[in-house]
Design an enzyme around this catalytic site. Structure first.
Site, PDB file in Angstrom:
ATOM      1  N   LYS A 110       0.826  -1.224  -0.248  1.00  0.00           N
ATOM      2  CA  LYS A 110      -0.299   0.232  -0.074  1.00  0.00           C
ATOM      3  C   LYS A 110       1.259   1.097   0.262  1.00  0.00           C
ATOM      4  CE  LYS A 110      -4.247  -1.807   1.910  1.00  0.00           C
ATOM      5  NZ  LYS A 110      -3.711  -3.496   2.248  1.00  0.00           N
TER       6      LYS A 110
HETATM    7  C1  LIG Z   1      -4.090  -4.481   2.140  1.00  0.00           C
HETATM    8  C2  LIG Z   1      -3.744  -5.448   1.639  1.00  0.00           C
HETATM    9  C3  LIG Z   1      -3.961  -6.697   0.709  1.00  0.00           C
HETATM   10  C4  LIG Z   1      -5.053  -7.176   0.098  1.00  0.00           C
HETATM   11  O1  LIG Z   1      -5.473  -6.438  -0.636  1.00  0.00           O
HETATM   12  P1  LIG Z   1      -6.443  -5.274  -2.204  1.00  0.00           P
HETATM   13  O2  LIG Z   1      -5.488  -4.949  -3.193  1.00  0.00           O
HETATM   14  O3  LIG Z   1      -7.462  -5.379  -0.883  1.00  0.00           O
HETATM   15  O4  LIG Z   1      -6.936  -6.728  -2.254  1.00  0.00           O
HETATM   16  C5  LIG Z   1      -3.054  -8.284   0.854  1.00  0.00           C
HETATM   17  N1  LIG Z   1      -2.207  -8.072   1.484  1.00  0.00           N
HETATM   18  C6  LIG Z   1      -1.582  -7.179   2.172  1.00  0.00           C
HETATM   19  C7  LIG Z   1      -0.941  -7.296   3.042  1.00  0.00           C
HETATM   20  C8  LIG Z   1      -2.988  -5.983   2.422  1.00  0.00           C
HETATM   21  O5  LIG Z   1      -1.896  -5.067   3.323  1.00  0.00           O
END
Ligand SMILES: *Cc1c(COP(=O)(O)O)cnc(C)c1O
Length: 436
Positions: free
Chosen positions: A107
């Site tokens: 993210k």
């Molecule tokens: C947010 C997140 C996900 C999921 O990603 P999406 O884009 O919501 O499908 C998977 N793994 C981690 C560690 C995350 O922080």
């Protein structure tokens, strides 16, 4: 470029409006009206290009009409201040490590890009009045840290992170309470839903919106979601360098489906990935959709891979739209897998034992789905979406092996916690914001 809403009831928006508003007026998700195919020449030379050069080419296809080249280049290069290496785990299986950014999760890419794009818009705003943008974000842990660090020190923006007192892990808490500068942590006496309610009430309060510019940094924002396509192209470039770029399969551990959705946009732009696997934990709504053609959201259940505990994945609307609402077209490109906690734990141990590679619980779903689904002649990569140290206690209890804490995470833990205590009453939160 204009942006339309997946619900089709809202007017087209400019990029600036789509980024500042996040969600369209009809509660739909914004989609770029065109997805440009990248020229063959780009793919011919991709193996010789740096991550930043590749990303800039992709960014230009989406944002080039709206942002001058020099500014866009700076935004992209600043965003990607860290690498996303493709690491061999076992024969024909690679891990795309997305945890080398400031908060050790993928993210970081979207949050850093969005911060810089917003800052670009505030600097170029016509009005001479106070242009400071205030980002409000409610978090149960990970989103707050990615957003706070993504926006840290970015001019023209102040971030308020609301989190439930005593309900986030110490490792998560220190990632947004020790930063200072333009980041304010607000420690709410309540649960996550209280934090979310305070944020929603703030967005709806006319007096408050008159007093200050408010925006959200929600993960459905186009400025967080589109930049995630950068690293899929980079993964392909790394495979090509190794002479492994035929019949590529890409596996994405998925929750809200933003990450895999940006990969599917990449494919539309010409990225030579032959098929995708969406790996779910026990929250198997998308998996069931693939099997039955019926999308049936329900309450999420708590799992070891908690960032994927989503019962109504918001980006399903984008995937559905991208494929012209055709189940048949979707299953042609994407297959699914689902694993319960016992299988996730098993996989953490199996992979460590057989390959020496330490997965985190989210990456474990991706690794297993790829390993089980890979056909002879195919090469695959899965996304390692977070560093195992973010789930240190859980992973160590399962595998019995210590997880070393990377230096940048340790540095947060030495910082001094600063937070503003807050009740769950909106009147108190409003009074606080009005005094800012
Ligand atoms: C947010 C997140 C996900 C999921 O990603 P999406 O884009 O919501 O499908 C998977 N793994 C981690 C560690 C995350 O922080």
């Amino acid at each position: 470029m204009k942006y339309y809403s997946t619900n089709g009831q809202a007017p087209f928006a400019t990029l600036e409006k789509a980024v500042v508003k996040g969600l369209a007026e009809d509660r739909g998700l914004y989609m770029p009206e065109r997805i440009k195919a990248l020229p063959q020449e780009f793919f011919d030379h991709i193996a010789e290009m740096s991550f930043q050069e590749i990303a800039y080419t992709v960014a230009d296809a989406f944002f080039g009409e709206d942002i001058p080249a020099e500014d866009l280049r700076r935004i992209v290069y600043d965003t990607l201040s860290f690498d996303c290496p493709l690491v061999s785990v076992e024969e024909n299986i690679y891990s795309l490590e997305l945890f080398h950014g400031p908060t050790l999760a993928f993210k970081d890419v979207g949050a850093r890009f969005m911060a810089r794009l917003l800052s670009y818009f505030t600097r170029n705003a016509q009005s001479t009045s106070n242009n400071l943008i205030n980002v409000l974000v409610a978090t149960s842990g990970d989103t707050g840290s990615a957003v706070a660090n993504g926006f840290l020190g970015v001019e023209g923006i102040h971030v308020y992170v609301l989190y439930p007192k005593g309900k986030v892990s110490p490792i998560q808490e220190c990632q947004f309470t020790t930063l200072g500068k333009n980041i304010t942590a607000v420690e709410v006496d309540g649960v996550f839903d209280d934090c979310q309610r305070l944020v929603k009430s703030a967005f709806m309060d006319a007096e408050l919106n008159e007093h200050m510019k408010l925006t959200s940094a929600n993960s459905i924002n186009v400025a967080r979601f589109l930049p995630q396509s950068f690293y899929y192209f980079y993964a392909y470039a790394q495979l090509k360098r190794m002479g492994k770029a035929d019949k590529v399969v890409c596996c994405v551990p998925s929750g809200n489906f933003g990450n895999i959705c940006s990969a599917l946009f990449g494919k539309r732009m010409g990225l030579p990935v032959s098929r995708f696997i969406a790996a779910n934990n026990a929250n198997d709504i998308f998996y069931n959709y693939l099997q039955t053609g019926k999308y049936e959201p329900r309450d999420s259940v708590q799992t070891l891979a908690n960032a994927m505990d989503v019962g109504d994945p918001s980006n399903f609307a984008r995937i559905y739209d991208l494929y012209g609402k055709s189940h048949e077209a979707i299953v042609k490109d994407i297959s699914g897998a689902t694993y319960n906690d016992k299988q996730i734990a098993e996989t953490l141990c199996q992979c460590l034992r057989d390959t020496g590679y330490q997965l985190d619980p989210h990456g474990a779903c991706g690794y297993r789905a790829l390993k089980e689904g890979l056909q002879p002649g195919e090469v695959g990569f899965f996304l390692e979406t977070a560093h195992p140290a973010k789930f240190k206690t859980t992973v160590e209890e399962i595998t019995g092996t210590e997880v070393a804490i990377p230096a940048r995470l340790a540095a947060f833990m030495q910082g001094k916690k600063q937070s503003v205590p807050m009740t769950g009453e909106f009147a108190d939160f409003k009074k606080f914001l009005l005094a800012q």
